[in-house]
Design a protein around this motif. Structure first.
Motif, short mmCIF file in Angstrom:
data_model
loop_
_atom_site.label_atom_id
_atom_site.label_comp_id
_atom_site.label_asym_id
_atom_site.label_seq_id
_atom_site.Cartn_x
_atom_site.Cartn_y
_atom_site.Cartn_z
N PHE A 238 0.87 -1.22 0.15
CA PHE A 238 -0.08 -0.13 -0.15
C PHE A 238 0.85 1.33 0.15
O PHE A 238 0.54 2.30 -0.67
N GLU A 239 1.97 1.09 0.67
CA GLU A 239 2.86 2.28 0.80
C GLU A 239 3.41 2.58 -0.72
O GLU A 239 3.48 3.79 -1.06
N ASP A 240 3.90 1.51 -1.56
CA ASP A 240 4.20 1.89 -2.90
C ASP A 240 3.17 2.31 -3.76
O ASP A 240 3.37 3.09 -4.61
N LEU A 241 2.03 1.88 -3.52
CA LEU A 241 0.84 2.37 -4.28
C LEU A 241 0.68 4.03 -4.02
O LEU A 241 0.30 4.50 -4.92
N LYS A 242 0.72 4.35 -2.70
CA LYS A 242 0.58 5.73 -2.52
C LYS A 242 1.85 6.62 -2.87
O LYS A 242 1.70 7.68 -3.44
N ALA A 243 2.93 5.87 -3.22
CA ALA A 243 3.99 6.71 -3.68
C ALA A 243 4.10 6.73 -5.14
O ALA A 243 4.81 7.48 -5.75
N GLY A 244 3.11 5.89 -5.83
CA GLY A 244 3.07 5.92 -7.18
C GLY A 244 3.85 5.10 -7.93
O GLY A 244 4.06 5.10 -9.17
N ARG A 245 4.74 4.09 -7.15
CA ARG A 245 5.47 2.93 -7.87
C ARG A 245 4.64 1.88 -8.38
O ARG A 245 5.33 1.33 -9.39
N ILE A 246 3.43 1.87 -8.07
CA ILE A 246 2.45 0.82 -8.84
C ILE A 246 1.14 1.47 -8.85
O ILE A 246 0.95 2.44 -8.37
N ASP A 247 0.44 1.04 -9.70
CA ASP A 247 -0.90 1.54 -10.10
C ASP A 247 -2.09 1.02 -9.26
O ASP A 247 -2.80 1.80 -9.22
N ALA A 248 -1.74 -0.36 -8.93
CA ALA A 248 -2.97 -0.87 -8.09
C ALA A 248 -2.29 -2.09 -7.23
O ALA A 248 -1.23 -2.39 -7.67
N VAL A 249 -3.31 -2.52 -6.13
CA VAL A 249 -2.71 -3.79 -5.57
C VAL A 249 -3.80 -4.53 -5.59
O VAL A 249 -4.92 -4.30 -5.52
N ALA A 250 -3.66 -5.92 -6.09
CA ALA A 250 -4.56 -7.02 -6.25
C ALA A 250 -4.36 -8.09 -5.10
O ALA A 250 -3.22 -8.67 -5.21
N TRP A 251 -5.43 -8.30 -4.23
CA TRP A 251 -5.29 -8.97 -3.07
C TRP A 251 -6.61 -9.48 -2.60
O TRP A 251 -7.58 -9.13 -3.16
N GLN A 252 -6.47 -10.19 -1.68
CA GLN A 252 -7.80 -10.50 -0.86
C GLN A 252 -8.61 -9.28 -0.52
O GLN A 252 -7.93 -8.21 0.04
N SER A 253 -9.92 -9.19 -1.01
CA SER A 253 -10.74 -7.99 -0.80
C SER A 253 -10.80 -7.29 0.69
O SER A 253 -10.51 -6.07 0.67
N ILE A 254 -10.65 -8.35 1.54
CA ILE A 254 -10.80 -7.79 2.96
C ILE A 254 -9.42 -7.03 3.35
O ILE A 254 -9.56 -6.14 4.33
N GLN A 255 -8.47 -7.54 2.74
CA GLN A 255 -7.22 -6.58 3.07
C GLN A 255 -7.16 -5.17 2.48
O GLN A 255 -6.86 -4.22 3.03
N GLY A 256 -7.81 -5.21 0.98
CA GLY A 256 -8.04 -3.85 0.69
C GLY A 256 -8.87 -2.82 1.31
O GLY A 256 -8.52 -1.62 1.53
N PHE A 257 -10.01 -3.40 1.77
CA PHE A 257 -10.98 -2.89 2.36
C PHE A 257 -10.18 -2.10 3.79
O PHE A 257 -10.60 -0.99 4.24
N ASN A 258 -9.48 -2.92 4.46
CA ASN A 258 -9.01 -2.39 5.76
C ASN A 258 -8.04 -1.17 5.58
O ASN A 258 -8.00 -0.32 6.30
N PHE A 259 -7.34 -1.09 4.41
CA PHE A 259 -6.75 0.20 3.94
C PHE A 259 -7.38 1.39 3.33
O PHE A 259 -7.29 2.35 3.87
N THR A 260 -8.15 1.04 2.48
CA THR A 260 -8.95 2.12 2.01
C THR A 260 -10.19 2.91 2.95
O THR A 260 -10.42 3.83 2.79
N ASP A 261 -10.27 2.03 3.97
CA ASP A 261 -11.56 2.76 5.06
C ASP A 261 -10.61 3.77 5.55
O ASP A 261 -11.42 4.81 6.16
N ARG A 262 -9.37 3.60 5.73
CA ARG A 262 -8.52 4.77 6.30
C ARG A 262 -8.01 5.87 5.66
O ARG A 262 -7.41 6.64 5.99
N ASP A 263 -8.36 5.60 4.54
CA ASP A 263 -7.60 6.77 3.27
C ASP A 263 -8.68 7.10 2.32
O ASP A 263 -8.96 6.19 1.36
#
Length: 297
Positions: free
Chosen positions: A200-225
């Motif tokens: 997620f840090e690399d996503l925010k830094a623009g080094r990658i365009d997206a993260v593909a993972w279990q959806s429950i992990q993604g929601f954990n981060f996007t709820d706080r940002d």
């Protein structure tokens, strides 16, 4: 099924307890009507196990747990431990009169730890796969369903597999999704990470365009940002391995059929009596996502 901005449900990290014991120990046998076992105590001498199965250390369930909130999270090797499996696994252990020793680590390290016989179980809501079945015992049933989630900046919000063609995509090393992602996008487009926070840090830094993972992990981060979003995709016939609904379980020592039976029995009861739904609510999983995780689509 697609959970879109404004209507999607998100996951977040449960509030961390103020202090933790050196090991997560259970106070007594548990039932579905009792509160979750607390840290700091020992199994009662008069505890009668619901099931009996061998473990590496008598009276102890040793769990190599993938440290990834909200599925399982540890502030240190000695806790405190929070998250979905940090509640469910101790409840399972308690009804079988076992203390729990959690060993937080990355998913890749946890798989190796179990494979080498240093733990009894691999925790952290682990996807069932045919490849893992060759090495580990897996339950017949599952504790939760799961599917792929794409996490990206809200202005991008990739909603289909093809929409990420030509993009740089992060995923977690050792994940089920690594090889299907490489097949869909090419190995050069996939960046593997040892931890979800690094991805997620690399996503925010623009080094990658997206993260593909279990959806429950993604929601954990996007709820706080609020600048980032996680999308759950619907079925895409051209990419069945990426959009299939998968099952989470607790891989364990291969050949330990008594443990497998005990886990399956617990899964059936925990879903039927509302334990799983309760723990999802406790970990702030929204209703729409929780319905997918418990009932599928």
């Amino acid at each position: 099924m697609k959970i879109t901005p404004g209507t999607r449900s998100r996951a977040t990290l449960a509030t961390v307890a103020a202090a933790g014991a050196a090991l997560l120990l259970l106070t007594s046998c548990a039932s579905s009507t009792e509160p979750a076992p607390e840290a700091g105590g020992a199994v009662a001498e008069d505890c009668t196990p619901l099931h009996e199965f061998p473990t590496i250390q008598d009276g102890v369930l040793t769990v190599a747990a993938m440290n990834a909130a909200p599925k399982f999270h540890a502030l240190s090797d000695s806790g405190p431990f929070t998250g979905i499996d940090a509640t469910l696994i101790p409840e399972f252990a308690a009804e079988n009169c076992l203390e729990v020793k959690f060993k937080p680590m990355t998913g890749a390290a946890a798989q190796l730890d179990l494979r080498e016989g240093k733990s009894d179980m691999f925790g952290g809501l682990i996807l069932k796969t045919p490849e893992r079945a060759e090495v580990f015992a897996q339950s017949e049933g599952s504790i939760l369903y799961e599917t792929l989630g794409f996490t990206s900046a809200k202005d991008d919000a990739y909603a289909t597999i093809d929409s990420l063609k030509g993009k740089r995509i992060g995923t977690l090393s050792g994940s089920y999704y690594v090889e299907p992602l490489k097949a869909a996008y090419g190995a050069d487009s996939i960046e593997e990470y040892q931890s979800d926070s690094n991805a997620f840090e690399d996503l925010k830094a623009g080094r990658i365009d997206a993260v593909a993972w279990q959806s429950i992990q993604g929601f954990n981060f996007t709820d706080r940002d609020e600048d980032y979003v996680t999308e759950i995709l619907g079925d895409e016939p051209a990419y069945p391995e990426l959009t299939v609904l998968l099952e989470n379980n607790w891989p364990h020592t291969k050949g330990n059929t008594e443990m497998t039976a005990a886990i399956d029995d617990y899964y059936e009861r925990a879903k039927a009596d509302g334990t799983v739904a309760r723990v999802l609510t406790e970990n702030k999983i929204g209703a729409q996502a929780a319905d997918l995780y418990v009932n599928g689509r």
